[in-house]
Design an enzyme around this catalytic site. Sequence first.
Site, PDB file in Angstrom:
ATOM      1  N   TYR B 109     -17.949 -91.032  -3.021  1.00 12.62           N
ATOM      2  CA  TYR B 109     -16.812 -91.277  -2.326  1.00 12.62           C
ATOM      3  C   TYR B 109     -16.581 -92.788  -2.412  1.00 12.62           C
ATOM      4  CZ  TYR B 109     -16.091 -86.896  -0.320  1.00 12.62           C
ATOM      5  OH  TYR B 109     -15.501 -85.512  -0.034  1.00 12.62           O
ATOM      6  N   GLU B 205     -44.436 -73.355   0.251  1.00 20.02           N
ATOM      7  CA  GLU B 205     -43.246 -73.444  -0.219  1.00 20.02           C
ATOM      8  C   GLU B 205     -42.139 -73.034   0.683  1.00 20.02           C
ATOM      9  OE1 GLU B 205     -42.755 -70.530  -3.316  1.00 20.02           O
ATOM     10  OE2 GLU B 205     -40.558 -70.784  -3.373  1.00 20.02           O
ATOM     11  N   ASP B 257     -44.937 -68.509  -3.291  1.00 17.11           N
ATOM     12  CA  ASP B 257     -44.869 -67.104  -3.818  1.00 17.11           C
ATOM     13  C   ASP B 257     -45.318 -66.966  -5.018  1.00 17.11           C
ATOM     14  OD1 ASP B 257     -43.165 -66.598  -1.528  1.00 17.11           O
ATOM     15  OD2 ASP B 257     -41.328 -66.679  -2.474  1.00 17.11           O
TER      16      ASP B 257
END
Lengths: 688, 376
Positions: B109, B205, B257
Amino acid sequence: MSKPMLKSNTATAETQPAEPKPTLSAAQMGARQREISVSEFFTKNRHLLGFDNPRKALLTCVKEAVDNALDACEEAGILPEVIVKLEVASNGEPPPPPSQASRFRLTVIDYGPGIVRQQIPPIFAKLLYGSKFHRLRMSRGQQGIGISAAGMYAQLTTGKPVQIISRTSAKSPAHYFEVQIDTKKNEPRIFENKKIDWESHRGTQVTLEIEGRYQKGRSSVDEYLEQVAIANPHVKIVYHTPEGETKEYPRTIQELPPQPREIKPHPYGIEFGMLLKMLHDTKSYSLSGFLASEFSRVSSNLAQEICKAAKLSSDSRPRNIHGAVAEALYKTIQSTKIMAPPSNCISPIGEKAILHGLYKQIRGDFYTAVTRPPAVYRGNPFVIEAGLAYGKGPEQAAQEAPKVALAEGEQQDNDNELARVIRYANRVPLLYQQSACATFKAVLDTTWRNYGVAQSRGALPAGPMVIFVHMASVWVPFTSESKEAIADYDEIRKEIRLALQECGRRLGVFVRRRERAKGEFRRRNIFELYIEEVVEACNRLKGGKLAKQKLKEQLQKIAMKRTGGQKTDELLGRDGGGPEGLPHSIIVTAEGIEGDAPALPGDAASDAAPPEEPLIAVEPAPAPAPKEKAKAKKAGKPGKSATLGKKNPAKVEPPSAKQMTLGFEPTATTAKHGQGTGKKDGAKKSKK
Amino acid sequence: MVKGQEKKMARKKAKNNGAVEKKLVGVADIVITAAERSKDPTLSIPVRSLANVTFDEKRGMIELGRRKQARSFFNVGMAKKFMQTVLVADALAELQRADLTTSLREIYYRTKHTIKNSHENTFDGQNESDPLIEDLEVTLAALREELHVRAENSGTVVGPVVFTDDGDRVDCTRLGKGGYSVPSIVEPEYIQITRCTADFVLLVEKGTQWNRLSEDKFWRRYNCILLTGNGQPPRGVRRLARRLHEDYNLPVYVLVDNDPWGYYIYSVVKQGSINLAFESQRMAIPKAKFIGFSSADPDRYGLPRNVGIKLNDKDVNRAKELLKYRWFQKKEWQEEIKRMLSIGLKYELDALANKNFQYLTKTYLPRKLKEKDWLD
Ligand SMILES: Nc1ncnc2c1ncn2[C@@H]1O[C@H](COP(=O)(O)OP(=O)(O)O)[C@@H](O)[C@H]1O
Ligand SMILES: [Mg+2]
């Protein structure tokens, strides 16, 4: 299969005994039979002639009067000048604004040959009376039904007679007539007939008071006149609108198109019934004489051959040939090899004139025109012409640059404008039934994408573009009697397609070159813009202590060196040669105009004063001397404000003669095309 | 004592600000010098792609190669990017001078405006400014933290560690189940580790497993610090783990995982990422261990096949890519990945709940730690 048949059988079997007794006898019915005069027929079927609704009726009246004026002038060898005046009619009360009005007075004046006194009443107050029906020659009017039908429409809707003033030379007096049709007899009724003083030495003035509706835009009177001006650059039109403005469509070609010759029908174009009628009506005593004298391209040798092939004596009396014999003759004629009809009966507009017409009336970047060689359909010679006006014109494009920077996710709204097709038959604009017209179908058939123009499936190509198509022929095949769409003959469609493809090919060359040049131009531009940004940011990084101007100039110098200033011009093909080697084309850029563009008369001179020339000059106006021409060219290019671009509703139409729109909202007239003459442009012109 | 340390850090911060600002002003100098010599101003930016990273076996981390790309002003394809890069440098310098931190979005911005005399924006979307910040990071060899650009806070920590954050004492044993939200900038100038008595760091995780372990007070029982980055750990989390590892010698275990993305997350923690390879020196933890979930675990822990998920094409392709990475060439790793491919299934840590809700806390991790069952 058999079941339904059985059913229907039984049905009739059942109904037969129940059939009611006839309530009318044949004698009673016979007593009711009466002749219907054409005028009575027309009263009930006015839609057939283009008087379906008040808006269209107003247009049709203008069209009939203007077409006649142009036909008459051209036939008499006079450069046409037509004045059209449309006023709101009111009976003493203050007139409503034109958009609200339902009654108009239409006056059309020409400085043509005039009409001899005794012909005036039948011409204006007898349907099916005219000079053009019985000949095969290219003209606007055909049936002898035009102006008298308009007069009858006036009579039906307002009860007012048609007023005519006509004069045939300075030596003869002007005649004033008021006439109406006796609808029962289809004969003129004369209300007034006197000699009057008239300021014109020659010409005709027709005034009609009719019910109508005035609305601009598509299929309007304004659009019609503008399109006439495009296809007839040898015509000068002055149009006084109901709103009190005067629009002038200047003449840019100072000579008449060649006179079309009258021809005899070609044997291939004759229908069997017509052949029978001709056999019956002919003054020839022998069949071979009949064939040789009534048809074009049939020599006496060929006539003998046809007779032989049809197993008929060449001496047989034409009147005696009918039935199976006539049919055999007809078949033989159709299968005999006969030369195509002569094409000097058609007078195409010509590439130069189309180009001038488009350029004069439509603002664009690129113009091109193609006139095809003559071709034949059903024994009728015809010529197809096509033209293109493409782009918005340099200053319009500049005006339309986006006004605000975009927010995230916003997109430049590229207007999904489509191209516009303007159609003509024998120089007359066709404003209705576009989609039924062969020209329109051919435009859709053309693969515009090949030429760098977007096109969705089955749609018109994307605009801004005006596609011009003209069919000139001794007999234009219309789809209906209201003459609004050209019938779709294979030969015609093919010619249109070929003409459009040639236009498209040239457009493609232009578009591709321009894209390339734009790339170069953009490059230079980009650097210009970004240099500012970079210099400012560097200055801030350096705590505001930078010699900004110096850095800016240094960077600009590098930019110029890197983009090769001269090269862009070369890419644009501005280094001499035709407009990019394209025949019959005009290219307009912010720097100037290339190609054979006409000079448009200066605005100041020709605006206000009434036309003087015809009052004094009885002879057709001669083409101006070459010296004048050169001078006129320098005058730049005012008087053009039709745009292909966006609507600009904020601007008010000034009361100027130069306002021309092509069915779009008006834009300001002050913007001049191409900023007069650019440097290069000027140089080129003075060489000529 | 704490006061003195803070002051020292503040001074250090100011000095560092000056150095970074100088680097940014250097961008303007490139333009000015080139212009003076009528040369095309050109930035030379290290290429951030797999082709330009090397794996330093000895140090165990990914390093940026020497390949650079030229970004020149007077080249149509690059002109806008060049201009944008200068604008971003300007905005970053402004941050240094004002001693503020900001987000990527705010940089966008700050630098967005309409180019003078045109209707063109300097930037049309954040996706145009983000990569330029990374470009400047690598070009100027300044970390994003040093450039004062922060990311979202999306990491959490609990355990026996005490921080000082803006003078506030944060004791991570007293923050309930929720823990302390790891800021995106955890450099010593901003956050100080005042005390740490943990034995190791467990980097998890997913937030769900972290919640399970936090709720079960796993950290208390095993005297460890529980960290999560909710997926690919953000820079703050990686940097904090690295500091705990370096300053307090804590081993770091990574729990992810069992799928190609889990492996990659582990490798980023351990060797660094390809995109920001130049930061490996400050971010990578070459001694981090992969504690699970391994493709050997379902068998070892008796997880039924039906709690696995079939590998899709993307998974398979990604796994095959991993097999080729130089930092996955160890024999055990090749076996690990190939085993997953041959089974054709991936397993989420959540699947352990199939055994019982506290299986992770009470059985899986204790046994892993006891057996020292991890991959290096
Ligand atoms: N303005 C005019 N000047 C000279 N002759 C005219 C004029 N208007 C009409 N005529 C003559 O009147 C005839 C009838 O006109 P019209 O009813 O429009 O039928 P058409 O134009 O189809 O022949 C024309 O053929 C033409 O000879
Ligand atoms: Mg007519």
